[in-house]
Motif scaffolding. Structure first.
Motif, mmCIF file in Angstrom:
data_model
loop_
_atom_site.group_PDB
_atom_site.id
_atom_site.type_symbol
_atom_site.label_atom_id
_atom_site.label_comp_id
_atom_site.label_asym_id
_atom_site.label_seq_id
_atom_site.Cartn_x
_atom_site.Cartn_y
_atom_site.Cartn_z
ATOM 1 N N ASP A 97 9.295 5.032 28.391
ATOM 2 C CA ASP A 97 10.563 4.497 28.871
ATOM 3 C C ASP A 97 11.065 3.428 27.910
ATOM 4 N N ALA A 100 12.426 -0.138 29.336
ATOM 5 C CA ALA A 100 11.511 -1.236 29.639
ATOM 6 C C ALA A 100 11.247 -2.124 28.438
ATOM 7 N N SER A 101 11.574 -1.659 27.250
ATOM 8 C CA SER A 101 11.323 -2.451 26.041
ATOM 9 C C SER A 101 12.622 -2.901 25.392
ATOM 10 N N PRO A 269 0.198 5.598 34.823
ATOM 11 C CA PRO A 269 0.734 4.611 33.872
ATOM 12 C C PRO A 269 -0.334 3.717 33.259
ATOM 13 N N ALA A 270 -1.247 3.188 34.078
ATOM 14 C CA ALA A 270 -2.282 2.310 33.541
ATOM 15 C C ALA A 270 -3.277 3.070 32.680
ATOM 16 N N SER A 273 -1.180 3.827 29.140
ATOM 17 C CA SER A 273 -0.915 2.619 28.349
ATOM 18 C C SER A 273 -1.455 1.410 29.098
ATOM 19 N N SER A 276 0.639 -1.920 28.476
ATOM 20 C CA SER A 276 2.011 -2.008 28.991
ATOM 21 C C SER A 276 2.302 -0.804 29.879
ATOM 22 N N PRO A 277 1.744 -0.751 31.080
ATOM 23 C CA PRO A 277 2.001 0.392 31.961
ATOM 24 C C PRO A 277 3.444 0.487 32.428
ATOM 25 N N SER A 278 4.190 -0.615 32.342
ATOM 26 C CA SER A 278 5.589 -0.563 32.772
ATOM 27 C C SER A 278 6.441 0.308 31.858
ATOM 28 N N GLU A 279 5.968 0.576 30.636
ATOM 29 C CA GLU A 279 6.721 1.420 29.709
ATOM 30 C C GLU A 279 6.472 2.913 29.935
ATOM 31 N N ARG A 281 7.021 5.987 32.372
ATOM 32 C CA ARG A 281 7.800 6.478 33.511
ATOM 33 C C ARG A 281 7.258 7.857 33.892
#
Length: 425
Positions: A97, A100-101, A269-270, A273, A276-279, A281
């Protein structure tokens, strides 16, 4: 010289004892062995074959109905599940995603595929990566005109995971993925002006950045991954050597067990990455999964209801047959009681006959049900499914129905007195 008979009786009488010839032996009821009881119970079936066949037909229709009403919906359910599975109920898609960055291009770690493969319920994983390269039909085309197509580095197992098919040519293998060869999605082939590839003709060429690549295959439309339709697929190693690809995937496709698809969705996600799991999707499971689980629950309730009705109808038929059999055979019952048969033997005879009748009907019903289910499934082009619990419960249920249906007629037959039975016959 022996004394006269009256002397012998007088001698025993004076001694206060009874003469041996005057003693009465104590008689005990004869116990029938299981083999004798079975042969006795089959007398009614052998002597009244037509009535027995019609009675067994009633229970066999009930058991066959139970197998058919469970087997045909099970076959239909399996075909429906296959169609729903083709819609992606067991697949997930993870995308890097960029929002997110802050809009910067992001990608996954090179070891992300191996990390996802360690998740227990995951069955297969593949990756693609955006190479940010430009594809053109020829070197005379404007370099800024990319026709809205994306050049993706792809792995050899991509088609298996996303359920895609080749329309013409062939897909990238471990061998061809090392050389400058490409496979086009259906939209990419149309925009670049390529029809289906003809065997024997030289492969057409496309220009990616400043390198010529041979087109070796064209895919069919991929409903589960529409982005692949607008993509030019390059081998993973060829993209690294010819296009400067850094081997960091930007998109993962995976196939997992449907029962654990939500759990995989939560940990993905975790896993991909960790920093940075928020990146990452992750696409939600397909809405078809909820429909599939709903149909499974509906079919299960339908199976139980129809099976119960079928067994009830068969049990009533057997009970009716056995009651009529007792009324028809009162003379036989009275004669056997007069010859010394006790009530327990009469009960055992009619109960054994009821169980044997139901058992034979159950076996015939299983054969009819299996043949009916297989034939109908073949007619509808469904995968035939014969539920093993339905077969075993059908035979067990037939025997149980025979026991229940034969208890009352057996008790009624055993209570008939010899004089009453012979007088009313």
């Amino acid at each position: 010289m022996k004394p006269p008979p009256w002397r012998r009786f007088t001698r025993y009488a004076s001694a206060g004892t009874r003469h041996p010839s005057a003693t009465t032996p104590r008689h005990r009821p004869v116990r029938l062995s299981p083999n004798d009881l079975l042969r006795l119970g089959l007398i009614g079936i052998r002597t009244r074959r037509m009535r027995a066949a019609l009675s067994a037909l009633g229970i066999s229709i009930g058991i066959a109905t139970m197998i058919v009403v469970t087997g045909i919906p099970a076959s239909s359910q399996k075909a429906l599940n296959a169609e729903l599975t083709a819609l992606g109920t067991d697949r997930l898609q993870a995308v890097a995603d960029a929002t997110a960055s802050g809009g910067e291009p992001v990608s996954f770690p090179p070891e992300s595929v191996a990390m996802v493969e360690r998740i227990g319920p995951v069955n297969a994983v593949t990756a693609v990566a955006n190479t940010h390269a430009m594809v053109r039909r020829s070197d005379r085309q404007d370099r800024l005109d990319a026709s809205g197509l994306t050049v993706l580095a792809a792995q050899p197992n991509l088609l298996d995971v996303i359920n895609a098919q080749v329309r013409s040519g062939r897909y990238l293998s471990k061998a061809t993925g090392r050389f400058p060869t490409v496979v086009l999605g259906t939209v990419a082939a149309a925009r670049l002006g390529f029809p289906d590839l003809r065997p024997g003709d030289p492969p057409p060429l496309v220009l990616i950045n400043d390198r010529w690549f041979s087109v070796i295959g064209i895919l069919r439309a991929v409903p589960l991954a529409p982005d692949i339709d607008r993509a030019v697929l390059v081998g993973w190693k060829a993209a690294h050597s010819a296009l400067g690809f850094d081997r960091r995937p930007t998109q993962l496709f995976l196939r997992a067990d449907e029962s654990a698809i939500e759990d995989v969705h939560a940990v993905l996600p975790a896993t991909i990455s960790p920093r940075s799991p928020s990146e990452v999707r992750v696409s939600r499971p397909s809405d078809a999964l909820a429909a599939k689980r709903s149909t499974e629950a509906t079919f299960s309730g339908l199976f139980i209801g129809l099976a119960g009705v079928a067994l009830l109808v068969g049990g009533i038929g057997v009970a009716n047959t056995m009651v009529i059999s007792v009324l028809e055979r009162r003379r036989e019952i009275g004669l056997r009681r007069a010859l010394g048969a006790n009530r327990g033997q009469i009960r055992g005879q009619f109960l054994t006959e009821s169980i044997a009748l139901s058992g034979l009907g159950g076996l015939a019903g299983i054969v009819l049900g299996v043949l009916g289910t297989t034939g109908y499934a073949a007619y509808k082009d469904w995968p035939p499914v014969i539920p093993f619990p339905a077969v075993t419960s059908g035979l067990f249920g037939a025997v149980l129905v025979g026991v229940v249906a034969g208890v009352y007629p057996a008790i009624r037959a055993s209570r008939l007195s010899p004089t009453t039975a012979l007088a009313s016959a």
